[in-house]
Design an enzyme around this catalytic site. Structure first.
Site, mmCIF file in Angstrom:
data_model
loop_
_atom_site.group_PDB
_atom_site.id
_atom_site.type_symbol
_atom_site.label_atom_id
_atom_site.label_comp_id
_atom_site.label_asym_id
_atom_site.label_seq_id
_atom_site.Cartn_x
_atom_site.Cartn_y
_atom_site.Cartn_z
ATOM 1 N N ARG A 189 2.333 46.172 3.999
ATOM 2 C CA ARG A 189 3.437 46.596 3.141
ATOM 3 C C ARG A 189 4.409 45.434 3.035
ATOM 4 N NH1 ARG A 189 7.081 50.710 5.899
ATOM 5 N NH2 ARG A 189 8.361 48.869 6.145
ATOM 6 N N HIS A 208 10.155 50.278 3.687
ATOM 7 C CA HIS A 208 9.605 51.613 3.423
ATOM 8 C C HIS A 208 9.998 52.041 2.013
ATOM 9 C CE1 HIS A 208 8.639 55.818 3.785
ATOM 10 N NE2 HIS A 208 9.904 56.165 3.613
ATOM 11 N N TYR A 230 12.705 44.632 10.806
ATOM 12 C CA TYR A 230 11.849 44.855 11.975
ATOM 13 C C TYR A 230 10.462 44.236 11.802
ATOM 14 C CZ TYR A 230 10.909 48.630 8.684
ATOM 15 O OH TYR A 230 10.653 49.325 7.530
#
Lengths: 324, 313
Positions: free
Chosen positions: B229, B233, B241
Site C-alpha cells: 500500500r 490507509h 509508521y
C-alpha cells in the site's frame, strides 16, 4: 380442513412454496436428512433433493451471507437458525448487509431467516431468547411472529414472497402444543396486518407469539369479573399495523402491552410511544407493560416459570386498569 | 488493459486533488501501487461473472463498465453517483454489470460472494464469483466461514488476497503468526497460491486459470497477491509508521511501470500509442470531473421522515 400443528403448518407452507417457485430453497444446519432440530423440514430433502435442501457447516454468518448472495441473484432462500439465539452470530450480515442493501443501491434481498425462539421449554439462556427487538429496531428488515397454525402457514408464505429480508420467529413452545383446523392448499396472510384475536370493550391487551394464549386465558377468566377484554395479535412486529392498534385504543381506551421479550426498549416501549403520540386523548388509564424482567432467561423450571409473564400477572394488571 | 491501469491511477490522482480541494466528502482510499491486481483480475472474468470489489478496487469497477464520472460523483456525494449520495467511496454495485457492492465490515463479502457462486451452481449456470480481501481482513471470521462454506460446496469462487503488508497502521506480522495467507487454502482443502501482485501478467494468468478451474466445477481458489500500500490507509493518514525504505523498495516494483516496460520491450506498445492513451484519459477525466463538479447534491427527505427505498416493493 385438517387438524394441523403450528409446526406442521410451517412445514406445509415451506413445502407449498418450494413446489410453487423453483427459486425457493432451504439452507441451514442439520435440516437435510435429519430434518432439522425440531423436524420442521422433515422429509423435504428426500422430496426436493440436495440442491434445494442444503445442509451447511456450523457457520451462521456464512449461512446468512450466502443467502444474501443467492437472494441478490434472484433466488429466494429460506435460512434456518437452529435456535434463534444463534442469530446473534449472523448479526453483521443481517443488519449491515441485508437490511441496508436496498436503501444503499436499490438491490432487493428476498430472504427469510426462520427458526425457533422463545422460552417455556427450560432451554436456558441460549435456547430461549426472543431476539425480535434487535431486528425490529433495524430499518430495512421485517419481523414476523405467528401465534396460530393458520397464521404460521399464511405468514411463512407471505414472508417467502416478500422482496425484503424477513426475520420469521417461530415460537418453539407452540410447535406441537397448538393444533387447529387450517385450510389445505394455498392462502397467504399478508405481512404488516395485525388481528383482533378477541373482541372486547373494557380494555385491550396488545401481544404476539406465545403470550397470545396467556392473554386469551386471562381474558376468559376475567369474563367472570365482568371485565370484557379485547386481544390484539400483532403477527408482524415490523412494520407494525398502527391502524389496528390505534383502533383498539379508540375502542377500549385502556391498554396492556404484553410480551415475552425483556422490558427495556422491548416492543412494548415502542407501542406505548406510538399510542401516546397518536391516541393520547383516547386513553383513560396508564399504559401498562407486562414483560419478562431485564435478565437472561433462567434455566431451572421454577426460575423460568417465574420469569415468563403469566396469566395471574395479566389479570392483576387488568383489574387495576379496569378500575380507572 | 494498459488503458485501464493508467485510468485507475489517473482517477486516483484526480480524486486525490479533489480531496485536497475539500471536494471529496469523507475518506479517500487510494489504490496506488495495487492497480495491477484490480485491473488484471477483473480482466480475467467473463461478462456473466460477478465481481465483489473492496474499497481499493477502483480499477475493477472501471473494467466492469463503471465510468470515472460515477466514481467522482460517488466520492463527492452527488445525486448522480451510483448510490445517489446514500453511501460513500466504493460502496456501490450494479448486478447488470456484474458488480456486487461491499460494506465496511471486512470479510462480509466472502460469504455473500459464496452465495452468488452458490446460485450459479444451484441453477446450473457457468457464472464465477470473484472477490478481494486485504491481509488484515483475513483475520475476520467471515473470511473463514465463507471460504470453508465455498470449499465444502465446491463453489465457483475465487478470492484474491491483496497482501499489502499493512492493515491501517498494523503490520501483517502483528496480525498473524503465519504470514503466508495462501496456506489457508490447504487448511480448507482448496487451490491456493502466492504470487507477485505487482506483476500484472502473473496476476492475470493465475486468476484466469483459477476462474477457468472454478467454472469447470473444480471449486474455489485463494490467490494471495503480495503487494504494497503506497499511501496511508486513507488520505488523512500520513502513514509515518511505514519505514521509508519499504516504500522505496516497492516503488521500484510499481506494477504499471513494469507492465509498460514489458509492452515497450516486446513491441506491443509504442511511445506514441502510450501518449495517445494518456491524452485520451486526460480528456475523459477533464470532462468527468467537470460533470461531477456540476452535478447537484441529493435532495433530503422532508424533516423527520426517511428517504424512500428503505424497503423494496
Amino acid at each position: 380442513m385438517a387438524t394441523t400443528t403450528y409446526l406442521e403448518a410451517i412445514r406445509q407452507g415451506l413445502w407449498e412454496e418450494m413446489e410453487r417457485d423453483p427459486d425457493v430453497f432451504l439452507m441451514g444446519e442439520d435440516i437435510g436428512s435429519y430434518g432439522g432440530a425440531f423436524k420442521v423440514t422433515a422429509g423435504m430433502l428426500e422430496h426436493f433433493g440436495e440442491k434445494r435442501v442444503i445442509d451447511t457447516p456450523i457457520s451462521e454468518e456464512a449461512i446468512v451471507g450466502a443467502g444474501i448472495g443467492a437472494a441478490v441473484m434472484g433466488m429466494r432462500p429460506v435460512l434456518e437458525m437452529q435456535f434463534m439465539d444463534f442469530i446473534a452470530c449472523a448479526f453483521n450480515q443481517i443488519v449491515n448487509y441485508a437490511a441496508k442493501m436496498h436503501f444503499r443501491w436499490g438491490q432487493a434481498v428476498p430472504l427469510v431467516i426462520r427458526g425457533p425462539s422463545g422460552g417455556g421449554v427450560h432451554g436456558g439462556p441460549y435456547h430461549s431468547q426472543n431476539p425480535e427487538a434487535y431486528f425490529a429496531h433495524t430499518p430495512g428488515l421485517k419481523v414476523v411472529q405467528p401465534a396460530t397454525a393458520y397464521d404460521a402457514k399464511g405468514l411463512i408464505k407471505a414472508a417467502i414472497r416478500d422482496n425484503n429480508p424477513v426475520i420469521f420467529l417461530e415460537h418453539k413452545f407452540l410447535y406441537r402444543r397448538i393444533k387447529e383446523e387450517i385450510p389445505e392448499g394455498d392462502y397467504v396472510v399478508p405481512l404488516g396486518v395485525a388481528r383482533v384475536a378477541r373482541e372486547g370493550k373494557h380494555l385491550s391487551i396488545i401481544t404476539y407469539g406465545a403470550m397470545l394464549y396467556v392473554a386469551l386465558d386471562a381474558a376468559k377468566q376475567l369474563e367472570h369479573e365482568e371485565i370484557d377484554v379485547e386481544v390484539i395479535d400483532l403477527r408482524t412486529l415490523s412494520p407494525l399495523d398502527e391502524d389496528c392498534i390505534l383502533n383498539s385504543v379508540k375502542k377500549t381506551n385502556k391498554i396492556i402491552l404484553l410480551h415475552e421479550d425483556t422490558r427495556t426498549l422491548g416492543l412494548g416501549a415502542e407501542l406505548a410511544s406510538i399510542i401516546s403520540e397518536k391516541a393520547f386523548e383516547y386513553l383513560d388509564g396508564p399504559l401498562i407493560r407486562i414483560t419478562a424482567p431485564d435478565s437472561p432467561v433462567p434455566y431451572s423450571p421454577p426460575l423460568e416459570e417465574a420469569y415468563l409473564p403469566g396469566v395471574g400477572q395479566v389479570m392483576d394488571a387488568a383489574r387495576r386498569l379496569a378500575a380507572y | 488493459m494498459y488503458y485501464f491501469l493508467r485510468l485507475n491511477r489517473s482517477v486516483d490522482e484526480r480524486l486525490g486533488n479533489l480531496y485536497r480541494q475539500g471536494k471529496v466528502v469523507g475518506g479517500l482510499y487510494s489504490s496506488l501501487g495495487q492497480e495491477g491486481i484490480s485491473v488484471a483480475t477483473a480482466y480475467a472474468l467473463e461478462k456473466q461473472d460477478v465481481l465483489g470489489p473492496m474499497i481499493r478496487n477502483l480499477g475493477a469497477t472501471l473494467v466492469r463498465g463503471f465510468k470515472p464520472r460515477d466514481l467522482f460523483c460517488q466520492y463527492m456525494a452527488r445525486s448522480s453517483g451510483p448510490s445517489g449520495g446514500r453511501d460513500c467511496n466504493l460502496h456501490f454495485g450494479d448486478l447488470n454489470r456484474g458488480v456486487m457492492a461491499c460494506i465496511s465490515m471486512l470479510g462480509a463479502l466472502i460469504p455473500v460472494m459464496a452465495g452468488i457462486a452458490l446460485s450459479s451452481t444451484l441453477r446450473g449456470e457457468d457464472r464465477v464469483a470473484l472477490t478481494y480481501i486485504g491481509d488484515g481482513g483475513t483475520r475476520v471470521g467471515d473470511f473463514h466461514e465463507g471460504l470453508n462454506f465455498a470449499a465444502v460446496k465446491d463453489l465457483p469462487l475465487v478470492v484474491i488476497v491483496e497482501n499489502n503488508q499493512f492493515a491501517y497502521s498494523t503490520p501483517v506480522t502483528s496480525q498473524m503468526k503465519n504470514t503466508r495467507i495462501s496456506d489457508f487454502a490447504q487448511a480448507y482443502g482448496i487451490f491456493g497460491t502466492t504470487i507477485d501482485g505487482n506483476d500484472v501478467l502473473e496476476v492475470y494468468n493465475t486468476t484466469r486459470a483459477a476462474v477457468a478451474r472454478a467454472r469447470q466445477g473444480a471449486g474455489p481458489a485463494l490467490i494471495e497477491c503480495n503487494t504494497f500500500r503506497m499511501r496511508g490507509h486513507a488520505e488523512h493518514d500520513d502513514a509515518k509508521y511505514v519505514p521509508p525504505e519499504l516504500l522505496e523498495f516497492w516503488k521500484k516494483k510499481d506494477p504499471i511501470l513494469r507492465f509498460e516496460r514489458y509492452l515497450f520491450n516486446n513491441g506491443i506498445m509504442t511511445q506514441a500509442e502510450q501518449q495517445t492513451i494518456i491524452d485520451r484519459i486526460t480528456r475523459e477525466l477533464d470532462a468527468d470531473v467537470a460533470f461531477a463538479e456540476s452535478s447537484p447534491l441529493p435532495v433530503p427527505a422532508p424533516c423527520g421522515t426517511a428517504l424512500p427505498g428503505v424497503y423494496a416493493d
